[in-house]
Design an enzyme around this catalytic site. Structure first.
Site, short mmCIF file in Angstrom:
data_model
loop_
_atom_site.label_atom_id
_atom_site.label_comp_id
_atom_site.label_asym_id
_atom_site.label_seq_id
_atom_site.Cartn_x
_atom_site.Cartn_y
_atom_site.Cartn_z
N HIS A 1 -0.70 10.45 -2.78
CA HIS A 1 -2.01 10.12 -2.23
C HIS A 1 -2.93 11.33 -2.13
CE1 HIS A 1 -4.99 9.51 1.00
NE2 HIS A 1 -5.09 8.30 0.48
N GLU B 1 0.89 -0.68 -4.98
CA GLU B 1 -0.29 0.20 -5.08
C GLU B 1 0.16 1.63 -5.36
OE1 GLU B 1 -3.98 2.46 -3.33
OE2 GLU B 1 -2.02 2.42 -2.37
N HIS C 1 0.83 -1.20 0.00
CA HIS C 1 0.00 0.00 0.00
C HIS C 1 0.88 1.26 0.00
CE1 HIS C 1 -2.70 2.95 2.23
NE2 HIS C 1 -3.44 2.60 1.20
O1 G3P Z 1 -6.74 1.73 -2.57
C1 G3P Z 1 -7.09 1.17 -1.36
C2 G3P Z 1 -6.83 2.18 -0.34
O2 G3P Z 1 -5.57 2.68 -0.63
C3 G3P Z 1 -7.81 3.29 -0.34
O3 G3P Z 1 -7.49 4.20 0.61
O4 G3P Z 1 -6.93 6.50 1.10
O5 G3P Z 1 -5.18 4.79 1.23
O6 G3P Z 1 -6.03 5.50 -0.98
P1 G3P Z 1 -6.35 5.29 0.48
CA CA Z 2 -5.11 4.03 -2.55
#
Ligand code: G3P
Ligand code: CA
Length: 294
Positions: free
Chosen positions: A81, A66, A39
């Site tokens: 992000h 990700e 992530h």
């Molecule tokens: O993409 C899954 C998750 O990353 C969504 O939350 O705010 O971390 O992008 P965020």
């Molecule tokens: Ca995300």
């Protein structure tokens, strides 16, 4: 019922491509191997959305990197992000008001050293915000990417740019291994747009819930029109929800799961995979669950 759902998923994947890369079919438990998604990279260990964090995600056995996408004033897709640069660069401003040249001058690593002194490294000082192209130059086509269109309503044309770049790098298209790139979004419109442009790209609908999550048959049917899975905060998930979603043939990817006990619980409940800032921890959990001598 669960076996039928998994069989449906396997048939879907087989139908989509002869090469099932999205989830190595594992003989463990007779089900699809859990997918480990780094992530924002291995962002528990290194500054999120830097090449360092992505590299570490791969080293730590993440299956997917990700990437959250934003778009600069001059139309470049970058990995970040937030809509603003405030949290991770020590400066202030909206990405949409800044050119790539301006963004490239920012230090996207030092904040991490201040926030996590126990993990600080001089290597992180002065790290740049990467463009999508830079990420693909470094990691594609040997890596897999879980790409999120962030705030697509703020960035008209973002989806077209993304598809063009993925085509340019030969990462999508009928000739490509299915699932090397997955596109995710909280925006239905954004995903439908991508689906219209290229039906072969697997899509994941991100969903927001004030826990606990509930999904109706008609919501599931709508999502099935364009997506292969859903993503939602792990605290909203329940065994019943997972059962309903997976029985329909959709995959499910909770985010962001950082503790081993939660990882184990979600795997017991039958999730397809999960987003984690600690792909090393998730890999340890997955390995520990493999039958001995496999
Ligand atoms: O993409 C899954 C998750 O990353 C969504 O939350 O705010 O971390 O992008 P965020
Ligand atoms: Ca995300």
């Amino acid at each position: 019922m669960r076996c039928i759902a998994i069989a449906a998923l396997v048939i879907y994947l087989l139908g989509a491509s002869l090469d099932i890369a999205i989830a190595d079919i594992s003989s463990d438990y007779g089900q699809v191997k859990a997918i480990n998604i780094s992530h924002r990279g291995a962002s528990g260990h290194a500054p999120e959305h830097t090449l360092h964090a992505y590299e570490l995600g791969n080293v730590m056995k993440g299956d997917y990197i990700e990437i959250d996408l934003q778009m600069t004033k001059d139309g470049e897709l970058i990995a970040l992000h937030d809509e603003t640069i405030d949290r991770t660069t020590g400066k202030k401003g909206l990405v949409k008001n800044l050119t790539l040249k301006e963004l490239k001058k920012l230090d996207a690593g030092s904040w991490f050293n201040e926030a996590f002194p126990e993990k600080k490294s001089t290597e992180y000082m002065g790290l740049q915000i990467p463009t999508l192209r830079e990420v693909l130059d470094r990691f594609g086509p040997d890596s897999k990417f879980f790409i999120e269109t962030k705030s697509p309503e703020v960035y008209p044309g973002m989806e077209e740019k993304l598809i063009n770049i993925l085509n340019e790098y030969n990462l999508i298209g009928a000739h490509q291994t299915f699932g090397n790139v997955i596109i995710q979004s909280f925006s239905i419109e954004s995903l439908r747009k991508v689906h219209q442009m290229d039906e072969s790209i697997p899509l994941v609908q991100l969903l927001s819930y004030y826990a606990p999550a509930v999904i109706t048959d008609s919501e599931v049917s709508k999502i099935l029109e364009y997506a292969v899975g859903v993503g939602l905060h792990y605290t909203a998930v329940s065994p019943g929800y997972i059962q309903k979603v997976t029985d329909s043939g959709l995959m499910i990817f909770p985010y962001t799961v950082n503790e081993k006990d939660d990882m184990k619980m979600l795997l017991d409940w039958g999730v397809t995979g999960m987003f984690t800032n600690y792909p090393d921890r998730l890999d340890e959990v997955i390995q520990s669950r493999k039958p001995k001598n496999s």
